[in-house]
Design an enzyme around this catalytic site. Structure first.
Site, PDB file in Angstrom:
ATOM      1  N   ARG A  15       0.841  -1.214   0.000  1.00 43.48           N
ATOM      2  CA  ARG A  15       0.000   0.000   0.000  1.00 43.48           C
ATOM      3  C   ARG A  15       0.873   1.260   0.000  1.00 43.48           C
ATOM      4  O   ARG A  15       1.039   1.922  -1.012  1.00 43.48           O
ATOM      5  CB  ARG A  15      -0.958  -0.048   1.208  1.00 43.48           C
ATOM      6  CG  ARG A  15      -2.071   0.980   1.142  1.00 43.48           C
ATOM      7  CD  ARG A  15      -1.688   2.367   1.599  1.00 43.48           C
ATOM      8  NE  ARG A  15      -1.153   2.436   2.945  1.00 43.48           N
ATOM      9  CZ  ARG A  15      -0.607   3.544   3.459  1.00 43.48           C
ATOM     10  NH1 ARG A  15      -0.518   4.649   2.742  1.00 43.48           N
ATOM     11  NH2 ARG A  15      -0.102   3.537   4.689  1.00 43.48           N
ATOM     12  N   CYS A 240       4.792   9.418   0.190  1.00 45.10           N
ATOM     13  CA  CYS A 240       3.393   9.846   0.222  1.00 45.10           C
ATOM     14  C   CYS A 240       3.166  10.852  -0.903  1.00 45.10           C
ATOM     15  O   CYS A 240       3.956  11.786  -1.067  1.00 45.10           O
ATOM     16  CB  CYS A 240       3.074  10.465   1.579  1.00 45.10           C
ATOM     17  SG  CYS A 240       1.398  11.109   1.661  1.00 45.10           S
ATOM     18  N   ASN A 249       9.283   4.209   3.234  1.00 47.38           N
ATOM     19  CA  ASN A 249       9.282   3.768   4.625  1.00 47.38           C
ATOM     20  C   ASN A 249      10.604   3.106   4.921  1.00 47.38           C
ATOM     21  O   ASN A 249      11.302   2.634   4.024  1.00 47.38           O
ATOM     22  CB  ASN A 249       8.182   2.717   4.834  1.00 47.38           C
ATOM     23  CG  ASN A 249       6.815   3.299   4.695  1.00 47.38           C
ATOM     24  OD1 ASN A 249       6.303   3.411   3.592  1.00 47.38           O
ATOM     25  ND2 ASN A 249       6.234   3.698   5.797  1.00 47.38           N
TER      26      ASN A 249
HETATM   27  C1  LIG Z   1     -10.792  11.471   1.303  1.00 46.77           C
HETATM   28  C2  LIG Z   1     -11.058  11.854  -0.123  1.00 46.77           C
HETATM   29  C3  LIG Z   1     -11.939  10.800  -0.834  1.00 46.77           C
HETATM   30  C4  LIG Z   1     -11.820  13.183  -0.115  1.00 46.77           C
HETATM   31  O1  LIG Z   1     -11.875  13.698  -1.420  1.00 46.77           O
HETATM   32  P1  LIG Z   1     -13.052  14.657  -1.867  1.00 46.77           P
HETATM   33  O2  LIG Z   1     -12.785  15.055  -3.298  1.00 46.77           O
HETATM   34  O3  LIG Z   1     -13.214  15.744  -0.852  1.00 46.77           O
HETATM   35  O4  LIG Z   1     -14.276  13.625  -1.768  1.00 46.77           O
HETATM   36  P2  LIG Z   1     -15.809  13.772  -2.051  1.00 46.77           P
HETATM   37  O5  LIG Z   1     -16.521  13.059  -0.953  1.00 46.77           O
HETATM   38  O6  LIG Z   1     -16.183  15.218  -2.351  1.00 46.77           O
HETATM   39  O7  LIG Z   1     -15.998  12.918  -3.395  1.00 46.77           O
HETATM   40  C5  LIG Z   1     -15.425  13.358  -4.622  1.00 46.77           C
HETATM   41  C6  LIG Z   1     -15.351  12.166  -5.583  1.00 46.77           C
HETATM   42  O8  LIG Z   1     -14.501  11.163  -5.050  1.00 46.77           O
HETATM   43  C7  LIG Z   1     -15.232   9.907  -4.952  1.00 46.77           C
HETATM   44  N1  LIG Z   1     -14.800   9.236  -3.701  1.00 46.77           N
HETATM   45  C8  LIG Z   1     -14.894   9.721  -2.455  1.00 46.77           C
HETATM   46  N2  LIG Z   1     -14.429   8.795  -1.594  1.00 46.77           N
HETATM   47  C9  LIG Z   1     -14.069   7.718  -2.310  1.00 46.77           C
HETATM   48  C10 LIG Z   1     -13.535   6.463  -1.967  1.00 46.77           C
HETATM   49  N3  LIG Z   1     -13.269   6.132  -0.698  1.00 46.77           N
HETATM   50  N4  LIG Z   1     -13.293   5.588  -2.930  1.00 46.77           N
HETATM   51  C11 LIG Z   1     -13.548   5.902  -4.243  1.00 46.77           C
HETATM   52  N5  LIG Z   1     -14.052   7.109  -4.643  1.00 46.77           N
HETATM   53  C12 LIG Z   1     -14.311   7.986  -3.677  1.00 46.77           C
HETATM   54  C13 LIG Z   1     -16.700  10.332  -4.893  1.00 46.77           C
HETATM   55  O9  LIG Z   1     -17.501   9.281  -5.335  1.00 46.77           O
HETATM   56  C14 LIG Z   1     -16.705  11.508  -5.834  1.00 46.77           C
HETATM   57  O10 LIG Z   1     -16.667  11.004  -7.165  1.00 46.77           O
HETATM   58  P3  LIG Z   1     -17.394  11.803  -8.382  1.00 46.77           P
HETATM   59  O11 LIG Z   1     -18.841  11.890  -7.969  1.00 46.77           O
HETATM   60  O12 LIG Z   1     -16.723  13.142  -8.456  1.00 46.77           O
HETATM   61  O13 LIG Z   1     -17.110  10.894  -9.544  1.00 46.77           O
HETATM   62  C15 LIG Z   1      -9.746  12.053  -0.940  1.00 46.77           C
HETATM   63  O14 LIG Z   1      -9.079  13.163  -0.408  1.00 46.77           O
HETATM   64  C16 LIG Z   1      -8.847  10.856  -0.883  1.00 46.77           C
HETATM   65  O15 LIG Z   1      -9.173   9.807  -1.425  1.00 46.77           O
HETATM   66  N6  LIG Z   1      -7.671  10.990  -0.235  1.00 46.77           N
HETATM   67  C17 LIG Z   1      -6.774   9.871  -0.042  1.00 46.77           C
HETATM   68  C18 LIG Z   1      -5.361  10.347  -0.124  1.00 46.77           C
HETATM   69  C19 LIG Z   1      -4.429   9.180   0.133  1.00 46.77           C
HETATM   70  O16 LIG Z   1      -4.756   8.027  -0.089  1.00 46.77           O
HETATM   71  N7  LIG Z   1      -3.222   9.509   0.608  1.00 46.77           N
HETATM   72  C20 LIG Z   1      -2.219   8.518   0.900  1.00 46.77           C
HETATM   73  C21 LIG Z   1      -2.543   7.687   2.093  1.00 46.77           C
HETATM   74  S1  LIG Z   1      -2.137   8.464   3.627  1.00 46.77           S
HETATM   75  C22 LIG Z   1      -0.461   8.132   3.825  1.00 46.77           C
HETATM   76  O17 LIG Z   1       0.148   7.632   2.937  1.00 46.77           O
HETATM   77  C23 LIG Z   1       0.162   8.407   5.148  1.00 46.77           C
HETATM   78  C24 LIG Z   1       0.323   7.131   5.992  1.00 46.77           C
HETATM   79  C25 LIG Z   1      -1.015   6.524   6.348  1.00 46.77           C
HETATM   80  O18 LIG Z   1       1.049   6.141   5.283  1.00 46.77           O
HETATM   81  C26 LIG Z   1       1.066   7.470   7.298  1.00 46.77           C
HETATM   82  C27 LIG Z   1       2.313   8.322   7.089  1.00 46.77           C
HETATM   83  O19 LIG Z   1       3.246   7.885   6.412  1.00 46.77           O
HETATM   84  O20 LIG Z   1       2.307   9.421   7.616  1.00 46.77           O
END
Ligand SMILES: CC(C)(COP(=O)([O-])OP(=O)([O-])OC[C@H]1O[C@@H](n2cnc3c(N)ncnc32)[C@H](O)[C@@H]1OP(=O)([O-])[O-])[C@@H](O)C(=O)NCCC(=O)NCCSC(=O)C[C@@](C)(O)CC(=O)[O-]
Length: 304
Positions: A15, A240, A249
């Site tokens: 992931r 990220c 990582n």
């Molecule tokens: C949270 C949101 C969805 C908000 O994103 P948003 O644009 O504010 O969401 P929304 O609710 O307004 O929806 C917009 C569109 O996204 C779709 N949507 C909405 N949710 C989903 C979903 N779950 N799965 C699939 N589609 C989704 C939804 O259906 C819609 O589609 P449209 O109608 O425009 O076609 C977005 O910002 C997002 O997906 N962010 C994820 C970012 C990410 O994955 N970052 C990396 C992981 S974190 C990390 O790596 C750190 C960690 C954990 O490892 C720890 C560290 O190292 O610090």
């Protein structure tokens, strides 16, 4: 000094390791990576993300990855779920555990999940309730615990406050992410001290990136404090998408070598893990980012 007798490793390579790769990786490669990791003895594998494919295109095939796994008994296959939509998709795909994710920095939270920290916590309430109804555990991530790419320094008390909120919501474990990989051992200890006042140590994990080459030193500092859950990524994969310049990582091979050298049990076969690290690096056409992995390619006298 009281080092733990064993450490539980959470393998985040499939992931966190793959989410930032520019070239699309095929689903079969992801599935094979997960299979090799479980064969090497990893028992907790973050296999996918159910996030918006517009935000992180590399993770768009989470359902297919889950469907293609030949599951090993005793292995937890986990996934990230930022909201209810992600949770429902993850449940339909048959994940064993999910993780919600926020941060100690407001700016990072906005960039990563498009809301404030407070809004993220509100958003997680129904996610955790629904996951609990479905009988699966929820892990909580707090990113930027030792520094933020947008805000700079982060107060340990802020990390503690977000960790407490996630723990009180029902996350069984809080993973503390040095997203930028900029922390140093004393800062890591201070951060842990503050968080421990709010969340028991046995429910805390370290999730350190290695951008500045400090991850192993930071982990050792926290092992001395008794921390016994570590997230890592085979071959040091990762980064990220919302922390520009952050490298992968800490490599699982490097962590396992350190732990075994300290007499700490992991259940992982280092030689098999190192072979997996070499294999995935070749698949991704990127240099192996594990020092131990590199050493083992030339020095076959080093075993587990
Ligand atoms: C949270 C949101 C969805 C908000 O994103 P948003 O644009 O504010 O969401 P929304 O609710 O307004 O929806 C917009 C569109 O996204 C779709 N949507 C909405 N949710 C989903 C979903 N779950 N799965 C699939 N589609 C989704 C939804 O259906 C819609 O589609 P449209 O109608 O425009 O076609 C977005 O910002 C997002 O997906 N962010 C994820 C970012 C990410 O994955 N970052 C990396 C992981 S974190 C990390 O790596 C750190 C960690 C954990 O490892 C720890 C560290 O190292 O610090």
């Amino acid at each position: 000094m009281s080092l733990p007798a064993s450490v539980r490793l959470v393998e985040v390579g499939p992931r966190d390791g793959l989410q930032n790769e520019a070239r699309q990786i095929d689903t079969a490669t992801k599935i094979e990576l997960i299979a090799r990791l479980s064969s090497a003895g990893l028992r907790h594998i973050e296999a996918a993300s159910f996030v918006s494919p517009r935000w992180v295109p590399q993770m768009a095939d989470g359902a297919q990855v889950m469907a293609g796994l030949s599951r090993q008994q005793g292995v937890t296959y986990a996934a990230l779920t930022p909201n209810l939509q992600g949770l429902e998709a993850a449940l339909a795909a048959g994940v064993d555990e999910v993780a919600v994710f926020s941060a100690a920095s407001e700016s990072f939270t906005q960039k990563n999940i498009n809301c404030s920290i407070a809004e993220s916590i509100e958003r997680f309430v129904p996610v955790i309730e629904r996951a609990q109804e479905a009988g699966i555990q929820v892990r909580g991530y707090v990113s930027t615990v030792l520094g933020c790419p947008y805000q700079g320094e982060i107060a340990p008390e802020q990390v503690a406050a977000v960790s407490r909120d996630l723990y009180q919501l029902g996350c069984y474990e809080i993973s503390l992410g040095d997203t930028l990989g900029c922390g140093t051992p004393i800062a890591a200890k201070r951060m842990l001290e503050a968080v421990q006042r709010e969340v028991p140590l046995t429910h805390l994990a370290a999730h350190f990136h290695n951008t500045y080459g400090q991850a192993l030193a930071n982990l050792y500092a926290l092992l001395e404090e008794g921390l016994s859950i570590i997230d890592s990524s085979v071959a040091g994969l990762g980064g990220c998408p919302y922390a520009k310049g952050a490298s992968g990582n800490v490599a699982t091979e490097d962590v396992v070598y350190l732990l075994h050298g300290l007499g700490i049990h992991t259940g992982v076969d280092l030689a098999q893990l190192a072979a997996t690290g070499r294999w995935i690096s070749t698949q991704l056409q990127r240099p192996l980012a594990s020092q131990v992995g590199l050493a083992l390619t030339t020095d076959t006298t080093q075993g587990a």
